[in-house]
Design an enzyme around this catalytic site. Structure first.
Site, PDB file in Angstrom:
ATOM      1  N   LYS A  51     -37.328 -37.998 -34.738  1.00 21.18           N
ATOM      2  CA  LYS A  51     -37.052 -39.397 -33.827  1.00 21.18           C
ATOM      3  C   LYS A  51     -35.695 -39.449 -33.718  1.00 21.18           C
ATOM      4  O   LYS A  51     -34.827 -39.129 -34.656  1.00 21.18           O
ATOM      5  CB  LYS A  51     -37.537 -40.520 -34.549  1.00 21.18           C
ATOM      6  CG  LYS A  51     -38.973 -40.895 -34.348  1.00 21.18           C
ATOM      7  CD  LYS A  51     -39.171 -42.056 -35.000  1.00 21.18           C
ATOM      8  CE  LYS A  51     -40.643 -42.618 -34.974  1.00 21.18           C
ATOM      9  NZ  LYS A  51     -40.712 -44.030 -35.400  1.00 21.18           N
ATOM     10  N   ARG A  79     -31.707 -30.809 -19.971  1.00 24.17           N
ATOM     11  CA  ARG A  79     -33.397 -30.986 -20.272  1.00 24.17           C
ATOM     12  C   ARG A  79     -33.625 -30.639 -21.684  1.00 24.17           C
ATOM     13  O   ARG A  79     -34.646 -30.333 -21.802  1.00 24.17           O
ATOM     14  CB  ARG A  79     -34.170 -30.432 -19.274  1.00 24.17           C
ATOM     15  CG  ARG A  79     -33.806 -31.060 -18.073  1.00 24.17           C
ATOM     16  CD  ARG A  79     -35.150 -30.649 -16.943  1.00 24.17           C
ATOM     17  NE  ARG A  79     -34.702 -31.522 -15.802  1.00 24.17           N
ATOM     18  CZ  ARG A  79     -33.924 -30.795 -14.787  1.00 24.17           C
ATOM     19  NH1 ARG A  79     -33.504 -29.835 -15.351  1.00 24.17           N
ATOM     20  NH2 ARG A  79     -33.587 -31.323 -13.652  1.00 24.17           N
ATOM     21  N   LYS A 123     -42.445 -36.843 -46.194  1.00 17.08           N
ATOM     22  CA  LYS A 123     -42.004 -37.270 -44.860  1.00 17.08           C
ATOM     23  C   LYS A 123     -42.743 -36.185 -43.785  1.00 17.08           C
ATOM     24  O   LYS A 123     -43.423 -36.214 -42.830  1.00 17.08           O
ATOM     25  CB  LYS A 123     -40.716 -37.335 -44.616  1.00 17.08           C
ATOM     26  CG  LYS A 123     -40.415 -37.794 -43.018  1.00 17.08           C
ATOM     27  CD  LYS A 123     -39.485 -38.510 -42.701  1.00 17.08           C
ATOM     28  CE  LYS A 123     -39.663 -39.125 -41.111  1.00 17.08           C
ATOM     29  NZ  LYS A 123     -38.306 -40.087 -40.650  1.00 17.08           N
ATOM     30  N   ASN A 181     -43.187 -47.153 -42.164  1.00 16.05           N
ATOM     31  CA  ASN A 181     -42.649 -48.421 -41.835  1.00 16.05           C
ATOM     32  C   ASN A 181     -42.708 -49.474 -42.838  1.00 16.05           C
ATOM     33  O   ASN A 181     -42.538 -50.742 -42.574  1.00 16.05           O
ATOM     34  CB  ASN A 181     -42.891 -49.001 -40.440  1.00 16.05           C
ATOM     35  CG  ASN A 181     -42.502 -48.177 -39.484  1.00 16.05           C
ATOM     36  OD1 ASN A 181     -41.555 -47.524 -39.561  1.00 16.05           O
ATOM     37  ND2 ASN A 181     -43.362 -47.995 -38.359  1.00 16.05           N
ATOM     38  N   ARG A 192     -48.295 -42.181 -39.147  1.00 16.20           N
ATOM     39  CA  ARG A 192     -46.957 -42.304 -39.500  1.00 16.20           C
ATOM     40  C   ARG A 192     -46.046 -43.469 -39.409  1.00 16.20           C
ATOM     41  O   ARG A 192     -45.247 -43.800 -40.179  1.00 16.20           O
ATOM     42  CB  ARG A 192     -46.084 -41.524 -38.211  1.00 16.20           C
ATOM     43  CG  ARG A 192     -44.601 -41.502 -38.477  1.00 16.20           C
ATOM     44  CD  ARG A 192     -43.902 -40.423 -37.137  1.00 16.20           C
ATOM     45  NE  ARG A 192     -42.528 -40.403 -37.555  1.00 16.20           N
ATOM     46  CZ  ARG A 192     -41.819 -39.483 -37.026  1.00 16.20           C
ATOM     47  NH1 ARG A 192     -42.347 -38.373 -36.260  1.00 16.20           N
ATOM     48  NH2 ARG A 192     -40.350 -39.447 -37.254  1.00 16.20           N
ATOM     49  N   HIS A 223     -29.210 -51.166 -43.778  1.00 17.20           N
ATOM     50  CA  HIS A 223     -30.606 -51.049 -43.550  1.00 17.20           C
ATOM     51  C   HIS A 223     -31.434 -50.890 -44.961  1.00 17.20           C
ATOM     52  O   HIS A 223     -32.393 -51.701 -45.286  1.00 17.20           O
ATOM     53  CB  HIS A 223     -30.911 -49.916 -42.849  1.00 17.20           C
ATOM     54  CG  HIS A 223     -32.196 -49.373 -42.525  1.00 17.20           C
ATOM     55  ND1 HIS A 223     -33.083 -50.227 -41.735  1.00 17.20           N
ATOM     56  CD2 HIS A 223     -33.351 -48.384 -43.250  1.00 17.20           C
ATOM     57  CE1 HIS A 223     -34.431 -49.457 -41.745  1.00 17.20           C
ATOM     58  NE2 HIS A 223     -34.404 -48.460 -42.489  1.00 17.20           N
ATOM     59  N   HIS A 255     -40.591 -52.640 -43.484  1.00 21.90           N
ATOM     60  CA  HIS A 255     -39.410 -52.447 -42.297  1.00 21.90           C
ATOM     61  C   HIS A 255     -39.732 -53.625 -41.192  1.00 21.90           C
ATOM     62  O   HIS A 255     -38.634 -53.967 -40.567  1.00 21.90           O
ATOM     63  CB  HIS A 255     -39.585 -51.156 -41.537  1.00 21.90           C
ATOM     64  CG  HIS A 255     -38.840 -50.126 -42.354  1.00 21.90           C
ATOM     65  ND1 HIS A 255     -39.226 -49.670 -43.698  1.00 21.90           N
ATOM     66  CD2 HIS A 255     -37.867 -49.182 -41.754  1.00 21.90           C
ATOM     67  CE1 HIS A 255     -38.305 -48.620 -44.113  1.00 21.90           C
ATOM     68  NE2 HIS A 255     -37.618 -48.421 -42.952  1.00 21.90           N
ATOM     69  N   GLU A 282     -35.406 -46.028 -49.474  1.00 20.62           N
ATOM     70  CA  GLU A 282     -36.252 -45.190 -48.640  1.00 20.62           C
ATOM     71  C   GLU A 282     -36.976 -44.574 -49.707  1.00 20.62           C
ATOM     72  O   GLU A 282     -38.120 -44.018 -49.474  1.00 20.62           O
ATOM     73  CB  GLU A 282     -35.529 -44.388 -47.679  1.00 20.62           C
ATOM     74  CG  GLU A 282     -34.848 -45.128 -46.645  1.00 20.62           C
ATOM     75  CD  GLU A 282     -35.550 -45.807 -45.386  1.00 20.62           C
ATOM     76  OE1 GLU A 282     -37.068 -45.614 -45.500  1.00 20.62           O
ATOM     77  OE2 GLU A 282     -35.004 -46.475 -44.693  1.00 20.62           O
ATOM     78  N   HIS A 292     -36.569 -55.285 -40.577  1.00 16.30           N
ATOM     79  CA  HIS A 292     -35.568 -55.202 -39.278  1.00 16.30           C
ATOM     80  C   HIS A 292     -35.344 -56.743 -38.842  1.00 16.30           C
ATOM     81  O   HIS A 292     -34.178 -56.801 -38.463  1.00 16.30           O
ATOM     82  CB  HIS A 292     -36.423 -54.578 -38.201  1.00 16.30           C
ATOM     83  CG  HIS A 292     -36.645 -53.171 -38.401  1.00 16.30           C
ATOM     84  ND1 HIS A 292     -37.374 -52.270 -38.010  1.00 16.30           N
ATOM     85  CD2 HIS A 292     -35.791 -52.024 -38.766  1.00 16.30           C
ATOM     86  CE1 HIS A 292     -37.475 -50.971 -38.109  1.00 16.30           C
ATOM     87  NE2 HIS A 292     -36.340 -51.154 -38.646  1.00 16.30           N
ATOM     88  N   GLU A 296     -46.430 -40.831 -33.947  1.00 20.16           N
ATOM     89  CA  GLU A 296     -46.905 -41.995 -34.315  1.00 20.16           C
ATOM     90  C   GLU A 296     -48.081 -42.657 -33.696  1.00 20.16           C
ATOM     91  O   GLU A 296     -47.733 -43.958 -32.874  1.00 20.16           O
ATOM     92  CB  GLU A 296     -45.613 -43.069 -34.416  1.00 20.16           C
ATOM     93  CG  GLU A 296     -45.798 -44.221 -35.342  1.00 20.16           C
ATOM     94  CD  GLU A 296     -44.613 -45.384 -35.698  1.00 20.16           C
ATOM     95  OE1 GLU A 296     -43.591 -44.520 -35.811  1.00 20.16           O
ATOM     96  OE2 GLU A 296     -44.700 -46.198 -35.880  1.00 20.16           O
TER      97      GLU A 296
END
Ligand SMILES: NC(=O)c1ccc[n+]([C@@H]2O[C@H](COP(=O)([O-])OP(=O)(O)OC[C@H]3O[C@@H](n4cnc5c(N)ncnc54)[C@H](O)[C@@H]3O)[C@@H](O)[C@H]2O)c1
Ligand SMILES: [Zn+2]
Length: 361
Positions: free
Chosen positions: A143, A121, A227, A245, A241, A265, A248, A185, A252, A237
């Site tokens: 994330k 956990r 960041k 993106n 946040r 990427h 993106h 980035e 993506h 988010e």
């Protein structure tokens, strides 16, 4: 060494940036009050280069470590790898007080972080990123997750690391194409948050491409600061946040339709950011001159700025975007730029305009 703090109350942590940091990993972990036992999760490219140094440092600080090596590449971000990691953690009897060190790029960081978030956990983890993308992006912010057949990052959690150690020396062995992908980035942070950073990149890109230590350290630290600032305001988010993106949505979609792996990427979001800048020009008053500056900076970094799409590809790109994002009444939400350094999220863009911009690029 430069230190950036990620401000998240009692889960706040430091990002340390500089050369020769790996030998201080053990001492850094010792300050966190963690248990004696730990697992280093790494991949088949990175482990032979850096796992021994990491272990040496941990041993010196009194920790008892072992190494789990997963195959290099995106395929390691799978539930199969997660299962294999769990089994090895259990075999080495890791406890609630034990911790995990993620030693590698974004793939290892996301996988190891997810394993740490869920094993018993949740146990502590420390990020030792080794790609430029991981230094400025994936190792910061908590994330973590893995992919499913149905898509990328579909299973995951928010689990903040206890420490991030960006040893800039590890970038010396990074393949040039991977290094350039990380620059995409970095440029993004300039566009979304910091016009001065963008201008510095325009000036200093040749030196950054040569990995000059001073500029590399400054730029990585500034990106981590941005960041940290964004994540500190909106950890999960619910709003702000989303600006991370930028570029993106299209990026993506490019990754998805061309088969993961054809474009890195960073390459896909480079094309995505140029397209988003053109959309910004049409909808938010982003000037032609700024579109040119954005395009030129990606070009100067050796990144692609456009692909010739045929009609069928554009249809597939739009279908991929619709899968990725909620589309209502023929509109899709984008992060768009008002000017360099200033963006707005949740901007509704007609699908027909997205098609037009892709066609023209
Ligand atoms: N969690 C987040 O917030 C976040 C943000 C952005 C991206 N990501 C994820 O990050 C992943 C991409 O990360 P990446 O670009 O770092 O890719 P990666 O982890 O696959 O690393 C790229 C390649 O470089 C090799 N490598 C890594 N470090 C090296 C070194 N120092 N020397 C030599 N080779 C080295 C790796 O083995 C791999 O082959 C994606 O899965 C993406 O979804 C996550
Ligand atoms: Zn990205």
């Amino acid at each position: 060494m430069q230190t950036v703090k990620v401000p998240l109350g009692n889960r706040s942590y430091d990002i340390q940036i500089g050369p020769k940091l790996l030998p201080s990993l053990g001492a850094g972990c010792a300050k966190l009050g963690l248990g004696r036992r730990c697992a280093i999760i790494s991949d088949s490219h990175v482990a032979p280069l850096y796992a021994k140094a990491a272990q040496r440092s941990l041993t010196k600080a009194g920790f008892d470590s072992f190494v789990i090596t997963v195959p290099a590449g995106e395929t390691a971000k799978s539930l199969k790898s997660v299962q294999s990691c769990y089994d090895q953690l259990a075999a080495h009897r890791l406890e609630r007080s034990s911790f995990i060190v993620a030693l590698g790029g974004g793939v290892v960081g996301d996988l190891a972080g997810f394993v740490a978030a869920t094993y018993l956990r949740g146990i502590a983890f420390v990020q030792v990123p080794t790609t430029l993308l991981a230094h400025v992006d994936s190792s910061v912010g908590g994330k973590v997750g893995v992919n499913l057949k149905a898509g990328k990052n579909l299973v995951g959690a928010f689990h903040q690391p206890r420490l991030v150690l960006c040893d800039l020396d590890t970038l010396k062995t990074l393949p040039p194409r991977e290094y350039r992908a990380g620059l995409a980035e970095i440029i993004k942070y300039g566009i979304i948050y910091d016009a001065a950073l963008f201008a510095r990149l325009e000036r200093d890109m040749p030196r950054l491409l040569k990995k000059e230590p001073k500029i590399l350290a400054d730029v990585v630290a500034r990106c981590c600061e941005i960041k940290a600032d964004v994540v500190g305001q909106d950890e999960t988010e619910t709003g702000l946040r989303a600006i991370l993106n930028y570029g993106h949505t299209i990026g993506h979609a490019i990754e998805a339709i061309s088969g993961y792996g054809k474009y890195l990427h960073g390459e896909a979001i480079s094309i995505g950011q140029v397209a988003a800048s053109k959309l910004s020009n049409r909808l938010l008053g982003f000037s032609e001159n700024e579109v040119d500056r954005v395009t030129n900076l990606f070009r100067a970094s050796g990144l692609p700025t456009k692909i010739k799409f045929n009609r069928a590809q554009i249809t597939r790109l739009c279908a991929a975007m619709k899968l990725d994002k909620k589309v209502s009444a023929g509109e899709i939400k984008f992060v768009l730029a008002r000017e360099i350094g200033k963006v707005e999220f949740g901007q509704k863009v007609p699908m027909s305009l997205v098609e037009e911009i892709l066609q023209a690029s």
